[in-house]
Design a protein around this motif. Structure first.
Motif, mmCIF file in Angstrom:
data_model
loop_
_atom_site.group_PDB
_atom_site.id
_atom_site.type_symbol
_atom_site.label_atom_id
_atom_site.label_comp_id
_atom_site.label_asym_id
_atom_site.label_seq_id
_atom_site.Cartn_x
_atom_site.Cartn_y
_atom_site.Cartn_z
ATOM 1 N N GLU A 482 12.580 82.211 -63.598
ATOM 2 C CA GLU A 482 13.427 83.324 -63.184
ATOM 3 C C GLU A 482 12.800 84.663 -63.530
ATOM 4 O O GLU A 482 12.908 85.628 -62.775
ATOM 5 N N ARG A 483 12.132 84.738 -64.684
ATOM 6 C CA ARG A 483 11.485 85.992 -65.100
ATOM 7 C C ARG A 483 10.435 86.430 -64.084
ATOM 8 O O ARG A 483 10.353 87.603 -63.716
ATOM 9 N N TRP A 484 9.637 85.487 -63.591
ATOM 10 C CA TRP A 484 8.508 85.855 -62.739
ATOM 11 C C TRP A 484 8.744 85.616 -61.253
ATOM 12 O O TRP A 484 8.057 86.211 -60.416
ATOM 13 N N PHE A 485 9.714 84.762 -60.920
ATOM 14 C CA PHE A 485 9.897 84.414 -59.511
ATOM 15 C C PHE A 485 11.325 84.598 -59.019
ATOM 16 O O PHE A 485 11.651 84.165 -57.917
ATOM 17 N N GLY A 486 12.163 85.246 -59.823
ATOM 18 C CA GLY A 486 13.501 85.547 -59.358
ATOM 19 C C GLY A 486 14.463 84.405 -59.572
ATOM 20 O O GLY A 486 14.109 83.340 -60.101
ATOM 21 N N PRO A 487 15.727 84.587 -59.179
ATOM 22 C CA PRO A 487 16.757 83.573 -59.421
ATOM 23 C C PRO A 487 16.493 82.274 -58.663
ATOM 24 O O PRO A 487 15.861 82.265 -57.612
ATOM 25 N N ARG A 488 17.016 81.196 -59.218
ATOM 26 C CA ARG A 488 16.951 79.905 -58.549
ATOM 27 C C ARG A 488 17.685 79.985 -57.210
ATOM 28 O O ARG A 488 18.722 80.611 -57.095
ATOM 29 N N ARG A 489 17.117 79.359 -56.212
ATOM 30 C CA ARG A 489 17.750 79.354 -54.891
ATOM 31 C C ARG A 489 18.264 77.941 -54.598
ATOM 32 O O ARG A 489 17.533 76.990 -54.744
#
Length: 489
Positions: A482-489
């Protein structure tokens, strides 16, 4: 908007950034003042780190056969770069003109919109978009984009238009750089000082000789056009006594030792990269190489935010990570300038430095500094020795279709290397597949001191740096994702 991102400047930094953005599917316009490439090659060759960067995008074969070498210098004092660990050595004699050609063909092949003969006149950040006034072949036009990146060199209009602070020291001298045909001169390493200054001779392909000439006490000039070759040959004769006036110049340029760095690499929707963000004395060929690495650090982050996959806070890490690299660059180039441009009064220090470089640890430290291999980005917590460092290039086996840990980065996406065939690990990474490739693999035999011994998983960012590893990272894998690639989808 006319584009999601506008890049100003089609040099190595601008082209590399455009390529990174296009890999992620971002709509990019590149604006370049010059109608065509100059063919000049201020930069010459790649550091080992830049070789890694090109390799992770599959670009190295496009350069053809590359001569590599372990011979380098720090301030003109020989350093053995073979002391460094890594899959690549430094590349020698790759002209910047070839680098620009390769990168431009790469980005054009991905559908990038490069507009040559388009001079940026003004830039305005309106808060929710960036507006650019441009003078092109058809007159004045205005373009808008979500973000803009100034890769437009040491005299950056983007930097000036938005009044970025650019502190540092002005030039104290002027040096000539010339590529010349028709000369028969013995090679002369940089650092071999003369009573009145310094000259360097380096052979290039096709009968071309590279010359660098610096007369001490020569005040810098702010030139609007390149110096005449007659100035170069006259300075050469004053310093060496030899006449090179019969040479045929391919191109001539001048530069100084001004050292400056912007205080912020990002301001709202505008970024600076490469020489637009930092200028320094060319020493060890670091300028172009650092600029390319600036672009690779920014590109994947900007793409993720533009496409709504990551939060805008991710963009702040560009300054956090690259500004200290620029500071180190300015420090070491100033130190090198003192060593190879000063007069006889500096000889005792040169002698001491030569003794110190003979110690393997010192030589390795200086070689890593000049090569960019010392870089370690800050990572929140954790004791794994690879956190914040580049993932080393290692052979992969097992169920994977990839040959090595460099090939997995060709697509410009993040990679989670599952080295223990762990279904639970893959389950916890579910939801990030749109940005991260999960690769189950085994590593070949490792040395006893390898930082990857007993490592079961590694999360690698698109720029090749390790963001999380197990065991040894504080925090769970989903937190790092989440820190580097954004919220879980």
């Amino acid at each position: 908007m006319d584009a999601q991102v506008i890049v100003v400047g089609a040099g190595p930094a601008g082209m590399m950034l455009a390529g990174e953005l296009r890999l992620a599917g971002v709509d990019v316009i590149v604006l370049e003042r010059l109608a065509k490439r100059t063919g000049e090659s201020r930069g010459l060759g790649f550091t080992a780190r830049t070789m890694e960067v090109f390799d992770q995008r599959g670009l190295l074969p496009r350069f053809g056969e590359i001569a590599i070498s372990n011979h380098g210098h720090f301030g003109g004092l020989p350093v053995d770069f073979g002391l460094l660990d890594g899959a690549h050595q430094a590349a020698k004699s790759v002209p910047q003109s070839q680098t620009e050609t390769v990168l431009e063909e790469w980005v054009l092949g991905m559908g990038c919109d490069i507009r040559r003969g388009h001079e940026v006149l003004a830039v305005k950040d309106n808060g929710n978009e960036v507006e650019v006034e441009v003078r092109g072949p058809e007159g004045i036009l205005r373009l808008t984009s979500g973000y803009l990146v100034g890769c437009d060199g040491g005299r950056s209009l983007v930097r000036k238009a938005l009044e970025f602070d650019f502190p540092g020291t002005p030039a104290t001298l002027e040096m000539f750089l010339a590529d010349v045909k028709g000369l028969d001169l013995a090679p002369r390493m940089i650092g071999q000082t003369l009573p009145g200054g310094m000259v360097m001779v380096g052979p290039l392909p096709d009968g071309v000789t590279r010359l660098i000439v610096c007369e001490r006490g020569t005040p810098p000039q702010r030139r609007e056009t390149p110096p005449a070759y007659e100035e170069v040959s006259a300075a050469w004769k004053r310093l060496t006594g030899d006449d090179i006036s019969h040479g045929e110049p391919v191109w001539v340029s001048s530069f100084g030792d001004a050292t400056r760095q912007v205080t912020e690499y990002r301001r709202n929707r505008v970024f600076l990269a490469g020489d637009a963000a930092h200028i320094h004395l060319p020493a060890g060929g670091q300028g172009m190489n650092t600029s390319i690495q600036d672009a690779v650090n920014l590109g994947w982050k900007l793409a993720a935010v533009v496409q709504g996959r990551s939060r805008e806070a991710l963009l702040d890490s560009y300054h956090t990570e690259r500004h200290p690299v620029g500071e180190r660059l300015l420090m070491n180039t100033r130190a090198q300038g003192l060593l190879f441009l000063s007069g006889p009064e500096m000889q005792p220090l040169r002698d001491v430095m030569s003794e110190l470089i003979a110690y393997e640890d010192v030589g390795r430290h200086l070689a890593a500094m000049v090569s960019g291999l010392e870089i370690r980005y800050p990572v929140d917590g954790g004791r794994h020795p690879l956190l914040g460092r580049r993932m080393p290039g290692l052979k992969l086996s097992g169920p994977t279709r990839f040959a090595d840990s460099t090939e997995v980065l060709h697509s410009g996406r993040g990679v989670l290397l599952d080295l223990g065939d762990n279904p639970e690990l893959r389950r916890r990474a579910a939801g990030w597949e749109s940005q991260v490739d999960i690769v189950t693999a085994e590593l070949g035999p490792l040395p006893k001191d390898s930082p990857l011994n007993a490592t079961t998983a590694v999360l690698v960012r698109p720029d090749g740096y390790v963001a999380w590893a197990a065991p040894g990272s504080h925090g769970d894998l989903p937190m790092a994702l989440e820190r580097w690639f954004g919220p879980r989808r």
